[in-house]
Write a protein that holds these residues in place. Structure first.
Motif, PDB file in Angstrom:
ATOM      1  N   GLU A 530       0.825  -1.196   0.000  1.00  0.00           N
ATOM      2  CA  GLU A 530       0.000   0.000   0.000  1.00  0.00           C
ATOM      3  C   GLU A 530       0.865   1.252   0.000  1.00  0.00           C
ATOM      4  N   ARG A 531       0.361   2.286  -0.648  1.00  0.00           N
ATOM      5  CA  ARG A 531       1.038   3.576  -0.666  1.00  0.00           C
ATOM      6  C   ARG A 531       0.282   4.557   0.224  1.00  0.00           C
ATOM      7  N   ILE A 532       1.032   5.459   0.817  1.00  0.00           N
ATOM      8  CA  ILE A 532       0.406   6.550   1.559  1.00  0.00           C
ATOM      9  C   ILE A 532      -0.141   7.555   0.556  1.00  0.00           C
ATOM     10  N   ILE A 533      -1.350   8.038   0.826  1.00  0.00           N
ATOM     11  CA  ILE A 533      -2.009   9.025  -0.039  1.00  0.00           C
ATOM     12  C   ILE A 533      -2.141  10.322   0.747  1.00  0.00           C
ATOM     13  N   GLY A 534      -1.664  11.426   0.176  1.00  0.00           N
ATOM     14  CA  GLY A 534      -1.677  12.708   0.870  1.00  0.00           C
ATOM     15  C   GLY A 534      -3.041  13.364   0.886  1.00  0.00           C
ATOM     16  N   GLY A 535      -3.155  14.401   1.729  1.00  0.00           N
ATOM     17  CA  GLY A 535      -4.370  15.197   1.693  1.00  0.00           C
ATOM     18  C   GLY A 535      -4.970  15.556   3.025  1.00  0.00           C
ATOM     19  N   ASP A 536      -4.519  14.934   4.129  1.00  0.00           N
ATOM     20  CA  ASP A 536      -5.077  15.332   5.418  1.00  0.00           C
ATOM     21  C   ASP A 536      -3.951  15.512   6.427  1.00  0.00           C
ATOM     22  N   LEU A 537      -4.235  16.251   7.486  1.00  0.00           N
ATOM     23  CA  LEU A 537      -3.195  16.672   8.419  1.00  0.00           C
ATOM     24  C   LEU A 537      -2.570  15.501   9.156  1.00  0.00           C
ATOM     25  N   VAL A 538      -3.375  14.522   9.563  1.00  0.00           N
ATOM     26  CA  VAL A 538      -2.809  13.397  10.315  1.00  0.00           C
ATOM     27  C   VAL A 538      -1.802  12.627   9.455  1.00  0.00           C
ATOM     28  N   THR A 539      -2.077  12.503   8.144  1.00  0.00           N
ATOM     29  CA  THR A 539      -1.146  11.831   7.244  1.00  0.00           C
ATOM     30  C   THR A 539       0.132  12.647   7.083  1.00  0.00           C
ATOM     31  N   LEU A 540      -0.012  13.948   6.910  1.00  0.00           N
ATOM     32  CA  LEU A 540       1.150  14.834   6.765  1.00  0.00           C
ATOM     33  C   LEU A 540       2.053  14.750   7.998  1.00  0.00           C
ATOM     34  N   LEU A 541       1.472  14.830   9.187  1.00  0.00           N
ATOM     35  CA  LEU A 541       2.258  14.802  10.409  1.00  0.00           C
ATOM     36  C   LEU A 541       2.829  13.412  10.685  1.00  0.00           C
ATOM     37  N   TYR A 542       2.092  12.369  10.285  1.00  0.00           N
ATOM     38  CA  TYR A 542       2.615  11.010  10.468  1.00  0.00           C
ATOM     39  C   TYR A 542       3.868  10.804   9.616  1.00  0.00           C
ATOM     40  N   MET A 543       3.838  11.255   8.363  1.00  0.00           N
ATOM     41  CA  MET A 543       5.025  11.124   7.511  1.00  0.00           C
ATOM     42  C   MET A 543       6.206  11.876   8.118  1.00  0.00           C
ATOM     43  N   THR A 544       5.940  13.027   8.714  1.00  0.00           N
ATOM     44  CA  THR A 544       6.999  13.783   9.371  1.00  0.00           C
ATOM     45  C   THR A 544       7.499  13.037  10.604  1.00  0.00           C
ATOM     46  N   GLN A 545       6.590  12.440  11.357  1.00  0.00           N
ATOM     47  CA  GLN A 545       6.965  11.672  12.540  1.00  0.00           C
ATOM     48  C   GLN A 545       7.918  10.529  12.201  1.00  0.00           C
ATOM     49  N   ILE A 546       7.748   9.912  11.026  1.00  0.00           N
ATOM     50  CA  ILE A 546       8.652   8.821  10.644  1.00  0.00           C
ATOM     51  C   ILE A 546       9.829   9.340   9.810  1.00  0.00           C
ATOM     52  N   ALA A 547      10.067  10.673   9.927  1.00  0.00           N
ATOM     53  CA  ALA A 547      11.288  11.312   9.418  1.00  0.00           C
ATOM     54  C   ALA A 547      11.333  11.476   7.908  1.00  0.00           C
ATOM     55  N   ALA A 548      10.175  11.616   7.255  1.00  0.00           N
ATOM     56  CA  ALA A 548      10.146  12.010   5.847  1.00  0.00           C
ATOM     57  C   ALA A 548      10.155  13.534   5.816  1.00  0.00           C
ATOM     58  N   ILE A 549      11.307  14.120   5.525  1.00  0.00           N
ATOM     59  CA  ILE A 549      11.445  15.572   5.623  1.00  0.00           C
ATOM     60  C   ILE A 549      10.675  16.282   4.518  1.00  0.00           C
ATOM     61  N   SER A 550      10.791  15.806   3.288  1.00  0.00           N
ATOM     62  CA  SER A 550      10.118  16.481   2.171  1.00  0.00           C
ATOM     63  C   SER A 550       8.813  15.788   1.818  1.00  0.00           C
ATOM     64  N   GLN A 551       7.974  16.501   1.075  1.00  0.00           N
ATOM     65  CA  GLN A 551       6.708  15.967   0.582  1.00  0.00           C
ATOM     66  C   GLN A 551       6.826  15.817  -0.934  1.00  0.00           C
ATOM     67  N   ASP A 552       6.795  14.557  -1.392  1.00  0.00           N
ATOM     68  CA  ASP A 552       7.051  14.245  -2.800  1.00  0.00           C
ATOM     69  C   ASP A 552       5.863  13.499  -3.399  1.00  0.00           C
ATOM     70  N   PRO A 553       4.909  14.215  -3.958  1.00  0.00           N
ATOM     71  CA  PRO A 553       3.713  13.571  -4.506  1.00  0.00           C
ATOM     72  C   PRO A 553       3.835  13.264  -5.996  1.00  0.00           C
ATOM     73  N   TRP A 554       3.016  12.331  -6.454  1.00  0.00           N
ATOM     74  CA  TRP A 554       2.883  12.082  -7.889  1.00  0.00           C
ATOM     75  C   TRP A 554       2.286  13.317  -8.574  1.00  0.00           C
ATOM     76  N   PHE A 555       2.416  13.355  -9.896  1.00  0.00           N
ATOM     77  CA  PHE A 555       1.801  14.429 -10.676  1.00  0.00           C
ATOM     78  C   PHE A 555       0.327  14.133 -10.990  1.00  0.00           C
ATOM     79  N   SER A 556      -0.175  12.999 -10.558  1.00  0.00           N
ATOM     80  CA  SER A 556      -1.575  12.629 -10.814  1.00  0.00           C
ATOM     81  C   SER A 556      -2.217  12.211  -9.509  1.00  0.00           C
ATOM     82  N   ARG A 557      -3.558  12.148  -9.545  1.00  0.00           N
ATOM     83  CA  ARG A 557      -4.334  11.861  -8.342  1.00  0.00           C
ATOM     84  C   ARG A 557      -5.028  10.511  -8.448  1.00  0.00           C
TER      85      ARG A 557
END
Length: 747
Positions: A530-557
C-alpha cells in the motif's frame, strides 16, 4: 433536514441511449458480503460541471437486498443484518419487493423521521438499535418511523452496475426503484443537484444539516473503499457561549486546561428578553469544555481575566464531571466557539475557541439553532479577534476590501495554533506524547528534540510545527496523490533511504491505498503493498513523525492516476553554475512560455534549483506532458547553450550550465512539492515565487524553516493559481510550435 422532493435526473434522449449502451458485467457476489463505498472528508467546490450534490443524512448506512416475492435484507456498513430492527421499514420494503421481477441491491441511509416527514439525527435511531422485543421496536417506529433514503444502485437483475459512472447509475436507479404512493413516505430517493450545489449548501446551513455528499458524475462504485470520487462536505456550527469556569492544566501548560462554557435558558426554555417578567430565574446550562484554539498570548490574556472573576460558587445549574479539578468564575465573559454538532447529551462536539466577544451581554447568550435567523454581530476588538481557525468578517466597503488585500497579516495562511502549542509543550517536557487533532483524531509523536539540522539546531519538533502551520497551503497540493518518502531517521547528516510503499500498520486516519495492478504491478513476493495518499493533516504529520522531511507527490491523483494535472520543468544547476545561472535559465523558459501562450507558476526547489509548473487540461497523459516540457527545454537549450542544457549525462554537460530537466514527468516519478521542507544544509523550503521576483532576483536561502512565517504571511498562497488558472491549450501550443518550426526553416 427539510423535506424536499427528489430531483429527477433528466438527460437528452441521445445521451440516455448512450448510457443504456454502456457495458455492464454479470453479478457474481453474495450481497451479504458486499460493503458500501465510503466518502473522503475533503473540501470539494460548490459549483463545478460534472459534480452531483446530495444531502448528507445522519442515520445508518444500509445496503438493501430486494428479491422478487418479498425477500428483504438490510445490511449495515460492516455487513451486519439490521432488518429486524426496523420492522416498519422492512414491511414497506417487502411490500415493494413482492412485485419485483428481478433482484435489486440498493445503497442508502436509514434515518428516523419527525411528524412532518423530515429526516432526524442519528440519536433518534439509537433506542431501537439496542431494543429487544417487538413492542419496543413498534413503539420506536410509532414515535419516529424509520425511512430509507436511496442514492445508488449496485445490482439490477443479473447486471453488476458498479462499473458504470455515477450519473448512469443514478439514471438506472430512478428507472428501477419506483415505490408506489402508499410507500413513498418511507421509501425515497435522495434529492440531488447537478453541477451547482450552492443553493443546496445554503439550505443545508440554514436548516442545520450535517453536510453534503459531493460525487464525481463519472466515478465508478468502489465497494468497501473510501474513494476520492465521493467527498463529504461537513458543515461547522458557531456561536457565543458564556464562560463559567475552567479546569486545571495538564503537562506543562500554564494557566488553565480548558474553559467550562454554557448558555442561558429559562425554566421553560424560553429566551430571556427585556419583556420577560422581572425576577424570572435563569439557569446557565453546561455545554462542555473547550481546550483548543489558544496561542500563548491568548492563553495568558484569558487566564488573567479568569483569575479576576474567580468565585467559590458554580454558576451552572447542574453538576457535571471533568477529568481535572474545576474552578468557577462570575459568568461575565463571552467566548466565540466553533464546533461540529451538539451531542445527544447536549454537549459540544469538537469545540474550538475562536476569541472573546465584548459586543453581547452574557445574559443574552442562548443555545442557537442553525435554522435561526441570526443578525450579524459587531466584529470583536482587535485584541479579541478569533485565533487561527476563525472566519474573517467580510469587508463592508470597497475601500475596506482593498485594505484587507494589501494587509498581508490579515490574510495569513498559517493555522493549527493548538497543535503547535501541544508540540511545544511536549518538547519542553522532553516527552513523547499524543497530539489531539481536529475531528477527534490523534497521533503519537516521539523524539521531538532530535536534531534534524544539527548546524542550525533545528529539531524534529521544529519540522512538525512547520508542517502543522502550513497545513492549509500544502494539503490541497498533495491531496489524493500517492506519496514517495525519503526518510532521514537521524537527520540530514545521517543516512537516508527512499520508501515507495508502506508496509507498516499506520495510525487511524492515515490514508493508505493499494494502487490498481495496471498502474503498479504486484511485488515479486506477491504481498499487497500500500502507498500513503496525501491530503489530510494526520497523514502529513505522520510522515513527518517517521522522518520524511520532504513531501514528494505524484503528478496525478487517485481516480485518474494515468493522467497528469500539471507538468514540471526542473532547473538543476550543474558544476560551476550559480543560482544566478538558474534565474537566467528560468527567465529564458518564461520567455518561451509567454511566446507560446503557456501559463506557468515558478517556485524554489528548497535546495539549489528552481521548478516551473504548467497546469494541464483533464486527461493529459504523462507522455503528452513530458513532450510539452521537452519542446520548451530543447528550445531554451538551443537558444542559450552557454547556460542551459538538456544533456542527460552529468559528465557530458558543459561546465557552468543548468540542466533543463523534463524527464521528471514520468508516471511514479516525483519532485518536492510547493511548501515542502528540504534536507538542504540551510533547511530550505520550496517556496512559490512571482515572476517579478524571478526577474528581480532571489536566493534559495531567503526561504527556510527559520523565516517562513514572515514570508507566507506577506505573500499568502502563491501556489493556489496553479489549481485555479486556465490550463494550457496543448493543441494551440503545438500548432504555434509547428508554425515556429516552419518559419525557422525558411529563414
Amino acid at each position: 433536514m427539510a423535506k424536499a422532493p427528489a430531483r429527477a435526473l433528466t438527460v437528452p434522449r441521445d445521451l440516455a441511449t448512450r448510457i443504456d449502451a454502456l457495458p455492464t458485467s454479470r453479478w457474481r457476489d453474495d450481497p451479504a458480503k458486499v460493503r458500501p463505498m465510503l466518502a473522503t472528508l475533503a473540501d470539494p467546490p460548490l459549483s463545478q460541471p460534472g459534480l452531483i450534490y446530495e444531502p448528507k443524512y445522519d442515520g445508518i448506512r444500509a445496503l438493501v437486498d430486494l428479491r422478487p416475492g418479498g425477500e428483504v435484507h438490510l445490511y449495515s456498513r460492516n455487513g451486519n443484518e439490521k432488518t429486524s430492527q426496523f420492522p416498519g421499514l422492512a414491511k414497506a420494503l417487502r411490500a415493494y419487493a413482492a412485485k419485483l421481477k428481478a433482484p435489486l441491491l440498493l445503497d442508502g441511509e436509514v434515518t428516523a423521521l419527525d411528524r412532518h416527514g423530515r429526516a432526524l439525527g442519528f440519536q433518534h435511531l439509537q433506542s431501537r438499535l439496542h431494543a429487544k422485543g417487538e413492542s419496543h421496536l413498534a413503539a420506536a417506529d410509532a414515535e419516529s418511523p424509520a425511512a430509507l433514503f436511496t442514492f445508488d444502485i449496485l445490482r439490477e437483475g443479473d447486471e453488476d452496475l458498479r462499473g458504470l459512472p455515477t450519473i448512469a447509475r443514478r439514471l438506472r436507479l430512478e428507472r428501477a426503484f419506483k415505490p408506489p404512493a402508499a410507500l413513498a413516505h418511507l421509501l425515497r430517493l435522495t434529492e440531488i443537484a447537478i453541477d451547482d450545489g450552492r443553493q443546496m449548501h445554503e439550505r443545508a446551513e440554514a436548516g442545520g444539516w450535517e453536510g453534503l455528499i459531493v460525487k464525481d458524475g463519472m466515478g465508478v462504485y468502489e465497494s468497501g473503499r473510501r474513494a476520492p470520487s465521493w467527498r463529504k462536505l461537513k458543515l461547522l456550527q458557531e456561536q457565543e457561549f458564556v464562560i463559567g469556569g475552567w479546569t486545571e492544566p495538564r503537562l506543562s501548560r500554564h494557566g488553565f486546561g480548558a474553559l467550562l462554557v454554557g448558555y442561558y435558558a429559562s425554566p421553560e426554555g424560553a429566551r430571556h428578553t427585556e419583556a420577560s417578567p422581572k425576577g424570572l430565574p435563569h439557569h446557565l446550562i453546561y455545554a462542555g469544555s473547550v481546550g483548543t484554539g489558544f496561542n500563548e498570548k491568548e492563553l495568558d490574556r484569558v487566564w488573567r481575566l479568569l483569575r479576576a472573576r474567580e468565585t467559590a460558587t458554580s454558576p451552572f445549574r447542574d453538576r457535571f464531571k471533568t477529568r481535572e479539578r474545576q474552578h468557577f468564575v462570575t459568568p461575565e465573559l463571552v467566548a466565540q466557539i466553533k464546533f461540529t454538532e451538539w451531542t445527544h447529551e447536549g454537549y459540544l462536539r469538537h469545540p474550538v475557541y475562536l476569541g472573546l466577544r465584548d459586543d453581547k451581554p452574557a445574559r443574552d447568550v442562548i443555545r442557537e439553532s442553525r435554522a435561526m435567523a441570526k443578525p450579524k454581530a459587531a466584529s470583536p476588538k482587535p485584541q479579541d479577534k478569533p485565533q487561527a481557525a476563525s472566519r474573517k468578517p467580510g469587508p463592508r466597503t470597497k475601500a475596506a476590501a482593498a485594505s484587507r488585500r494589501k494587509t498581508a497579516a490579515a490574510d495569513s495562511p498559517l493555522a493549527n495554533a493548538a497543535i503547535v502549542d501541544q508540540l511545544h509543550e511536549l518538547q519542553a517536557q522532553k516527552k513523547d506524547g499524543v497530539l489531539q487533532l481536529a475531528g477527534g483524531q490523534t497521533l503519537r509523536v516521539t523524539n521531538l528534540s532530535k536534531l534534524f539540522w544539527p548546524a542550525l539546531k533545528l529539531t524534529k519538533g521544529d519540522l512538525l510545527r512547520y508542517y502543522a502551520e502550513v497545513g492549509p497551503m500544502i494539503l490541497p497540493v498533495v491531496a489524493d496523490r500517492p506519496m514517495v518518502m525519503k526518510r532521514f531517521p537521524n537527520g540530514v547528516a545521517g543516512p537516508a533511504f527512499y520508501q515507495q510503499r508502506h508496509r507498516d500498520d499506520p495510525p487511524k486516519g492515515v490514508r493508505v491505498e493499494t494502487l490498481p495492478k495496471s498502474i503498479e504491478p504486484i511485488t515479486p513476493d506477491g504481498e499487497s503493498m500500500e502507498r500513503i495518499i496525501g491530503g489530510d493533516l494526520v497523514t502529513l504529520l505522520y510522515m513527518t513523525q517517521i522522518a520524511a522531511i520532504s513531501q514528494d507527490p505524484w503528478f496525478s491523483r487517485m481516480g485518474s492516476l494515468q493522467y497528469m494535472d500539471a507538468a514540471a520543468i526542473d532547473l538543476d544547476p550543474g558544476e560551476g553554475a550559480t543560482f544566478q545561472h538558474v534565474l537566467d535559465t528560468a527567465r529564458a523558459v518564461r520567455e518561451e512560455l509567454v511566446r507560446f501562450g503557456i501559463p506557468a507558476v515558478p517556485k524554489t526547489s528548497g535546495s539549489s534549483g528552481l521548478h516551473i509548473y504548467i497546469p494541464l487540461p483533464p486527461k493529459t497523459t504523462y507522455d503528452t506532458g513530458q513532450l510539452l516540457c521537452q519542446i520548451i527545454a530543447t528550445i531554451v537549450a538551443t537558444k542559450y547553450p552557454k547556460f542551459a542544457t538538456v544533456e542527460r549525462f552529468v559528465k557530458r554537460r558543459p561546465r557552468g550550465t543548468v540542466y533543463v530537466d523534463y524527464l521528471q514527468n514520468i508516471l511514479g516519478k516525483t519532485i518536492a512539492t510547493a511548501y515542502s521542507a528540504r534536507a538542504s544544509d540551510f533547511a530550505g523550503v520550496s517556496t512559490p515565487l512571482t515572476w517579478d521576483e524571478v526577474d528581480e532576483g532571489v536566493h534559495p536561502e531567503d526561504f527556510t524553516l527559520l523565516n517562513y512565517r514572515e514570508r507566507f504571511r506577506a505573500s499568502g498562497d502563491l501556489w493556489k493559481p496553479l489549481r485555479t488558472m486556465k490550463p494550457v491549450n496543448i493543441g494551440k501550443v503545438l500548432a504555434k510550435i509547428e508554425g515556429h518550426g516552419k518559419t525557422s526553416k525558411k529563414s
